[in-house]
Design an enzyme around this catalytic site. Structure first.
Site, PDB file in Angstrom:
ATOM      1  N   LYS A  13      46.799  42.930  35.469  1.00 26.86           N
ATOM      2  CA  LYS A  13      46.078  43.103  34.199  1.00 26.86           C
ATOM      3  C   LYS A  13      45.598  44.542  34.024  1.00 26.86           C
ATOM      4  CE  LYS A  13      42.849  40.186  35.362  1.00 26.86           C
ATOM      5  NZ  LYS A  13      43.329  39.836  36.701  1.00 26.86           N
ATOM      6  N   ARG A  88      36.215  35.383  31.398  1.00 26.74           N
ATOM      7  CA  ARG A  88      36.702  34.724  32.605  1.00 26.74           C
ATOM      8  C   ARG A  88      36.229  33.283  32.689  1.00 26.74           C
ATOM      9  NH1 ARG A  88      37.502  39.493  36.000  1.00 26.74           N
ATOM     10  NH2 ARG A  88      38.635  38.925  37.875  1.00 26.74           N
ATOM     11  N   ARG A 127      46.927  46.985  47.433  1.00 26.88           N
ATOM     12  CA  ARG A 127      46.259  47.633  46.298  1.00 26.88           C
ATOM     13  C   ARG A 127      45.309  48.723  46.788  1.00 26.88           C
ATOM     14  NH1 ARG A 127      43.344  44.576  41.383  1.00 26.88           N
ATOM     15  NH2 ARG A 127      42.108  43.482  42.957  1.00 26.88           N
ATOM     16  N   ARG A 160      39.535  47.751  48.223  1.00 26.92           N
ATOM     17  CA  ARG A 160      38.334  46.999  47.820  1.00 26.92           C
ATOM     18  C   ARG A 160      37.949  45.953  48.861  1.00 26.92           C
ATOM     19  NH1 ARG A 160      39.641  45.269  41.728  1.00 26.92           N
ATOM     20  NH2 ARG A 160      38.541  43.437  42.488  1.00 26.92           N
ATOM     21  N   ARG A 171      39.014  33.921  45.446  1.00 25.20           N
ATOM     22  CA  ARG A 171      39.095  34.357  44.048  1.00 25.20           C
ATOM     23  C   ARG A 171      40.176  33.591  43.289  1.00 25.20           C
ATOM     24  NH1 ARG A 171      39.921  40.468  44.963  1.00 25.20           N
ATOM     25  NH2 ARG A 171      40.107  40.601  42.712  1.00 25.20           N
TER      26      ARG A 171
HETATM   27  P1  ADP Z   1      40.729  41.662  39.507  1.00 28.48           P
HETATM   28  O1  ADP Z   1      41.207  42.747  38.586  1.00 28.48           O
HETATM   29  O2  ADP Z   1      41.336  41.781  40.848  1.00 28.48           O
HETATM   30  O3  ADP Z   1      40.861  40.298  38.933  1.00 28.48           O
HETATM   31  P2  ADP Z   1      38.134  42.511  38.687  1.00 28.48           P
HETATM   32  O4  ADP Z   1      37.973  43.951  38.971  1.00 28.48           O
HETATM   33  O5  ADP Z   1      38.470  42.109  37.301  1.00 28.48           O
HETATM   34  O6  ADP Z   1      39.190  41.926  39.719  1.00 28.48           O
HETATM   35  O7  ADP Z   1      36.837  41.714  39.113  1.00 28.48           O
HETATM   36  C1  ADP Z   1      36.275  41.850  40.390  1.00 28.48           C
HETATM   37  C2  ADP Z   1      35.085  40.903  40.505  1.00 28.48           C
HETATM   38  O8  ADP Z   1      34.095  41.256  39.531  1.00 28.48           O
HETATM   39  C3  ADP Z   1      35.388  39.448  40.235  1.00 28.48           C
HETATM   40  O9  ADP Z   1      35.870  38.767  41.389  1.00 28.48           O
HETATM   41  C4  ADP Z   1      34.006  38.931  39.800  1.00 28.48           C
HETATM   42  O10 ADP Z   1      33.152  38.748  40.920  1.00 28.48           O
HETATM   43  C5  ADP Z   1      33.462  40.104  39.009  1.00 28.48           C
HETATM   44  N1  ADP Z   1      33.775  39.988  37.574  1.00 28.48           N
HETATM   45  C6  ADP Z   1      34.579  40.808  36.847  1.00 28.48           C
HETATM   46  N2  ADP Z   1      34.641  40.411  35.567  1.00 28.48           N
HETATM   47  C7  ADP Z   1      33.854  39.301  35.464  1.00 28.48           C
HETATM   48  C8  ADP Z   1      33.524  38.406  34.411  1.00 28.48           C
HETATM   49  N3  ADP Z   1      34.019  38.553  33.160  1.00 28.48           N
HETATM   50  N4  ADP Z   1      32.701  37.370  34.699  1.00 28.48           N
HETATM   51  C9  ADP Z   1      32.189  37.199  35.922  1.00 28.48           C
HETATM   52  N5  ADP Z   1      32.482  37.985  36.963  1.00 28.48           N
HETATM   53  C10 ADP Z   1      33.307  39.035  36.754  1.00 28.48           C
HETATM   54  P1  ADP Z   2      44.547  42.943  38.222  1.00 36.56           P
HETATM   55  O1  ADP Z   2      43.849  43.921  37.324  1.00 36.56           O
HETATM   56  O2  ADP Z   2      45.164  41.814  37.473  1.00 36.56           O
HETATM   57  O3  ADP Z   2      43.686  42.473  39.336  1.00 36.56           O
HETATM   58  P2  ADP Z   2      46.086  45.249  39.155  1.00 36.56           P
HETATM   59  O4  ADP Z   2      46.591  45.864  37.907  1.00 36.56           O
HETATM   60  O5  ADP Z   2      44.980  45.924  39.859  1.00 36.56           O
HETATM   61  O6  ADP Z   2      45.756  43.687  38.893  1.00 36.56           O
HETATM   62  O7  ADP Z   2      47.332  45.070  40.157  1.00 36.56           O
HETATM   63  C1  ADP Z   2      47.165  44.492  41.444  1.00 36.56           C
HETATM   64  C2  ADP Z   2      48.015  45.250  42.457  1.00 36.56           C
HETATM   65  O8  ADP Z   2      49.403  44.989  42.201  1.00 36.56           O
HETATM   66  C3  ADP Z   2      47.862  46.772  42.378  1.00 36.56           C
HETATM   67  O9  ADP Z   2      48.030  47.289  43.680  1.00 36.56           O
HETATM   68  C4  ADP Z   2      48.999  47.205  41.453  1.00 36.56           C
HETATM   69  O10 ADP Z   2      49.412  48.537  41.712  1.00 36.56           O
HETATM   70  C5  ADP Z   2      50.096  46.202  41.831  1.00 36.56           C
HETATM   71  N1  ADP Z   2      50.954  45.832  40.695  1.00 36.56           N
HETATM   72  C6  ADP Z   2      50.626  45.757  39.384  1.00 36.56           C
HETATM   73  N2  ADP Z   2      51.673  45.346  38.637  1.00 36.56           N
HETATM   74  C7  ADP Z   2      52.697  45.153  39.508  1.00 36.56           C
HETATM   75  C8  ADP Z   2      54.062  44.722  39.356  1.00 36.56           C
HETATM   76  N3  ADP Z   2      54.571  44.390  38.162  1.00 36.56           N
HETATM   77  N4  ADP Z   2      54.805  44.634  40.490  1.00 36.56           N
HETATM   78  C9  ADP Z   2      54.301  44.954  41.714  1.00 36.56           C
HETATM   79  N5  ADP Z   2      53.028  45.351  41.920  1.00 36.56           N
HETATM   80  C10 ADP Z   2      52.230  45.458  40.828  1.00 36.56           C
END
Ligand code: ADP
Ligand code: ADP
Ligand code: ZN
Length: 214
Positions: A13, A88, A127, A160, A171
């Site tokens: 995302k 979320r 990541r 992270r 998660r």
């Molecule tokens: P990822 O991109 O890997 O899904 P995020 O950076 O979006 O992770 O979120 C990391 C953490 O921050 C989540 O596991 C949650 O604890 C918190 N978080 C982020 N966005 C929200 C939200 N909209 N509501 C509640 N918790 C959130």
């Molecule tokens: P999210 O915001 O949904 O948690 P990220 O954009 O941070 O996800 O991506 C999660 C991990 O996967 C990062 O290390 C990113 O560089 C990698 N990644 C993202 N898109 C792809 C893809 N299409 N194929 C392989 N790896 C990817």
């Protein structure tokens, strides 16, 4: 254009949101980035959020909803924005819909980036994140020019705390219970689009752009 990114943690995302923000010249709003920057700066919100984030749990809606509703009313959001990681939960989505409808606005597209759980855990261990500018990389799939250094801003990258396999598993469970229902919610509003997030990240981006431009 007002876009929401949906999908499991690690689906890509943030990666796609950043590319879309560049293409459409609208802000990328990531609640995870907002919380991480609060943690880094030692704010009260950061302290509270960290307790939940470290356990792979969601930060309570009370700490999250107003933050985003205020943010999308900023001047820089007048041409649209990309929400990444919000909403979320169903209550978050309902609060957003209500706040937008009070201003005769609505979300144009909710983009679901589909990646099976099996692919997520391995993706997360590779990541690397930049807490300064929110960029994310992958040691194999999206490496930086200099290992460990952000291409965009030059800061040091981190692995992270919540990307450890145990926390990722937690998660994913939380995602299936609390966030996945949003797919039906946005389908019901007629704005859901789905893309295959297992493809190369540039192909995922082309697929999303093709759908948005239809
Ligand atoms: P990822 O991109 O890997 O899904 P995020 O950076 O979006 O992770 O979120 C990391 C953490 O921050 C989540 O596991 C949650 O604890 C918190 N978080 C982020 N966005 C929200 C939200 N909209 N509501 C509640 N918790 C959130
Ligand atoms: P999210 O915001 O949904 O948690 P990220 O954009 O941070 O996800 O991506 C999660 C991990 O996967 C990062 O290390 C990113 O560089 C990698 N990644 C993202 N898109 C792809 C893809 N299409 N194929 C392989 N790896 C990817
Ligand atoms: Zn950076």
């Amino acid at each position: 254009m007002k876009i929401i990114m949906l999908g499991a943690p690690g689906a890509g995302k943030g990666t796609q949101a950043k590319m879309l923000a560049g293409k459409y010249n609208i802000p990328h709003i990531s609640t995870g980035d907002i919380f991480r920057s609060n943690i880094k700066n030692g704010t009260e919100l950061g302290k509270k959020a960290k307790e939940y984030m470290d356990q792979g749990m969601l930060v309570p809606d009370e700490l999250t909803v107003d933050l985003v509703i205020d943010r999308v009313q900023n001047e820089d959001c007048k041409n649209g924005y990309i929400l990444d990681g919000f909403p979320r939960t169903i209550p978050q989505a309902e609060a957003l819909t209500k706040a937008l409808s009070e201003r005769n606005e609505k979300i144009d597209a909710a983009v679901d980036v589909e990646v099976p759980d099996e692919a997520i855990v391995t993706r997360m261990s590779g990541r690397r994140a930049c807490v300064s500018c929110g960029a994310t990389y992958h040691i194999v799939h999206n490496p930086t020019k200099t290992p460990g250094i952000c291409d965009a801003c030059g800061e040091k990258l981190i692995l992270r705390d919540d990307d450890k396999p145990e926390t990722v598993q937690k998660r994913l469970t939380v995602y299936h219970e609390q966030t996945q229902p949003l797919i039906d919610y946005y389908k019901g509003l007629g704005v859901l689009v789905s893309v295959d997030g297992t493809k190369d990240l540039n192909d995922v981006f082309s697929d999303i752009c093709a759908i948005l431009e239809k």
